[in-house]
Design an enzyme around this catalytic site. Sequence first.
Site, mmCIF file in Angstrom:
data_model
loop_
_atom_site.group_PDB
_atom_site.id
_atom_site.type_symbol
_atom_site.label_atom_id
_atom_site.label_comp_id
_atom_site.label_asym_id
_atom_site.label_seq_id
_atom_site.Cartn_x
_atom_site.Cartn_y
_atom_site.Cartn_z
ATOM 1 N N GLU A 107 3.910 -6.494 1.881
ATOM 2 C CA GLU A 107 3.603 -6.927 0.505
ATOM 3 C C GLU A 107 3.644 -5.725 -0.438
ATOM 4 O OE1 GLU A 107 -0.353 -8.386 1.064
ATOM 5 O OE2 GLU A 107 0.276 -10.167 2.152
ATOM 6 N N PRO A 108 4.793 -5.086 -0.594
ATOM 7 C CA PRO A 108 4.847 -3.887 -1.426
ATOM 8 C C PRO A 108 4.838 -4.217 -2.915
ATOM 9 C CG PRO A 108 7.033 -4.409 -0.606
ATOM 10 C CD PRO A 108 6.109 -5.451 -0.051
ATOM 11 N N ARG A 119 -4.674 3.176 -15.862
ATOM 12 C CA ARG A 119 -4.894 3.929 -14.623
ATOM 13 C C ARG A 119 -5.581 5.286 -14.831
ATOM 14 N NH1 ARG A 119 -1.440 5.594 -11.676
ATOM 15 N NH2 ARG A 119 -2.416 5.043 -9.711
ATOM 16 N N CYS A 149 -11.220 3.829 -28.817
ATOM 17 C CA CYS A 149 -12.498 4.511 -29.058
ATOM 18 C C CYS A 149 -13.351 4.572 -27.790
ATOM 19 C CB CYS A 149 -13.250 3.852 -30.199
ATOM 20 S SG CYS A 149 -13.527 2.119 -29.952
ATOM 21 N N GLU A 150 -12.852 5.295 -26.819
ATOM 22 C CA GLU A 150 -13.565 5.586 -25.571
ATOM 23 C C GLU A 150 -13.183 7.017 -25.206
ATOM 24 O OE1 GLU A 150 -15.349 3.281 -23.585
ATOM 25 O OE2 GLU A 150 -14.969 1.683 -25.037
ATOM 26 N N GLY A 193 0.765 -1.241 0.000
ATOM 27 C CA GLY A 193 0.000 0.000 0.000
ATOM 28 C C GLY A 193 0.791 1.282 0.000
ATOM 29 N N TYR A 198 -9.017 5.337 -12.822
ATOM 30 C CA TYR A 198 -9.121 6.077 -11.562
ATOM 31 C C TYR A 198 -8.790 7.555 -11.715
ATOM 32 C CZ TYR A 198 -6.805 1.530 -10.233
ATOM 33 O OH TYR A 198 -6.371 0.250 -10.112
ATOM 34 N N TYR A 228 1.074 -1.541 -12.106
ATOM 35 C CA TYR A 228 -0.311 -1.541 -12.592
ATOM 36 C C TYR A 228 -0.402 -0.877 -13.974
ATOM 37 C CZ TYR A 228 -0.722 -2.666 -7.693
ATOM 38 O OH TYR A 228 -0.537 -3.253 -6.465
HETATM 39 C C1 PLP Z 1 -3.428 -8.043 -0.514
HETATM 40 C C2 PLP Z 1 -2.567 -7.079 -1.239
HETATM 41 N N1 PLP Z 1 -1.268 -6.994 -0.894
HETATM 42 C C3 PLP Z 1 -0.429 -6.137 -1.511
HETATM 43 C C4 PLP Z 1 -0.882 -5.300 -2.511
HETATM 44 C C5 PLP Z 1 0.097 -4.371 -3.151
HETATM 45 O O1 PLP Z 1 -0.225 -3.062 -2.932
HETATM 46 P P1 PLP Z 1 0.755 -1.883 -3.389
HETATM 47 O O2 PLP Z 1 1.073 -2.107 -4.811
HETATM 48 O O3 PLP Z 1 -0.062 -0.671 -3.160
HETATM 49 O O4 PLP Z 1 1.947 -1.945 -2.515
HETATM 50 C C6 PLP Z 1 -2.225 -5.332 -2.907
HETATM 51 C C7 PLP Z 1 -2.739 -4.430 -3.932
HETATM 52 O O5 PLP Z 1 -3.605 -3.635 -3.710
HETATM 53 C C8 PLP Z 1 -3.095 -6.262 -2.251
HETATM 54 O O6 PLP Z 1 -4.374 -6.348 -2.602
#
Ligand code: PLP
Length: 410
Positions: free
Chosen positions: A262-263, A302, A332-333, A228, A306, A361
């Site tokens: 979990e980056p 993206r 075509c959007e 996150g 968003y 992403y």
């Molecule tokens: C469960 C989980 N872990 C890790 C991530 C990675 O997030 P970020 O790329 O924002 O670090 C996500 C993505 O939203 C996720 O859903």
Amino acid sequence: MCDGVELEAIASAEGTPLYVYSAALLRERFAALDEAFDGYPHALHYALKANSNLAIGRLLHRLGSAADANSIWEIEVARRMGFEPHQIVFTGVGKSPAELAQAVPLGLKAINVESAGELARIEAIAERLGQPARVAVRINPDIDAKSHPHISTGLKINKFGVPVDAARELFATLKGRPFLKLVAVHVHIGSQVTSLEPLRGAAQFVVAMAGELGRAGMQLEYVDVGGGLGISYDGVPVLDPREYVQAIVEAVRPTGLPIVIEPGRSIVGPAGALLARVIDLKPRNAISEFAVIDAGMTELMRPALYSAFHRIERVLESGAEPHDYEIVGPVCESSDVVGRDRSLAPLAMGDLLAIRDAGAYGAAMASNYNRRPLPAEVLVDNGQWDVVRRRQTVDDMLELELAAAPVTTL
Ligand SMILES: Cc1ncc(COP(=O)(O)O)c(C=O)c1O
């Protein structure tokens, strides 16, 4: 330039649209997070969903990263990158029975469970195998990540995780369930989080849960505080990785438990740019023109998805007076706008633009809409560059359809 290599040279050789990644920056971003733990026990599980190009995954694996996979297919890709099952956490709000049937026997570090039903399905598979499954429970802490609503995941209204009270009820059932081994509690409150407080709050929350579990005689192996951490898309500094890690370590230290993060975006986002050329110019209004480029929502979703902002720069600088442009893709959007109201030195057909901070992403969310082929990807390392994904062809695209139906019926 990317690490001493001219982007114009890469684009001329490989064509556009083209993703270019910097290996040096990937290493730097990984090291910044890793070293900030300053010896505190931890594991970085790179979130493959951000970008699961094999070369990028392998590079991070070599640096000592572990992996976070969001589907059985990401697990398969992770294995081919070199990650061992004990280095993989399996996250994701919807894991099908077929995915679980394949995942449970692998003996992953943990399956991060999202519901009581999923836990029961994992238990049934583990019992049939006669081998306890390692699980973490993802709890929804009802914390506002203060990110875009589409990528905030930690509020009660979001589909993610088990609500706190339901999690407590679930934990109370675990003592009599020998085929489930609870190894961690997990939170992930959202992506592109740029303020420290929600992230610190999430870490404090897992610490409190670990404490409750400990007092109930359930000792965890680690806590998983998710990903996150946001990045700066507009060049204005945001939360520093060190500050983020230090806040988490400070919150978790009293438990002595190792920390899993979990980056995704914070490692790979700034390390990639999408290169595109101007393919048309036409008047828009009295002060601005449309610059149509050969990349759009099919290559980088993206902005359309968003309203995300990405800096867009000319690759070859010009000292001329800037002009206003709406930079749009070829799809075509009407939502296919890559950059609204941008000011750039006058553009001409063929000019090369770099759409910055597109490493996360970006390619991972690309599609074949309008039958546009998936773009090529290049990794620059040590002054050299390699194509790490060739551009898709129409033959690649049609292969599955031709395999499914004989040509005569088409
Ligand atoms: C469960 C989980 N872990 C890790 C991530 C990675 O997030 P970020 O790329 O924002 O670090 C996500 C993505 O939203 C996720 O859903």
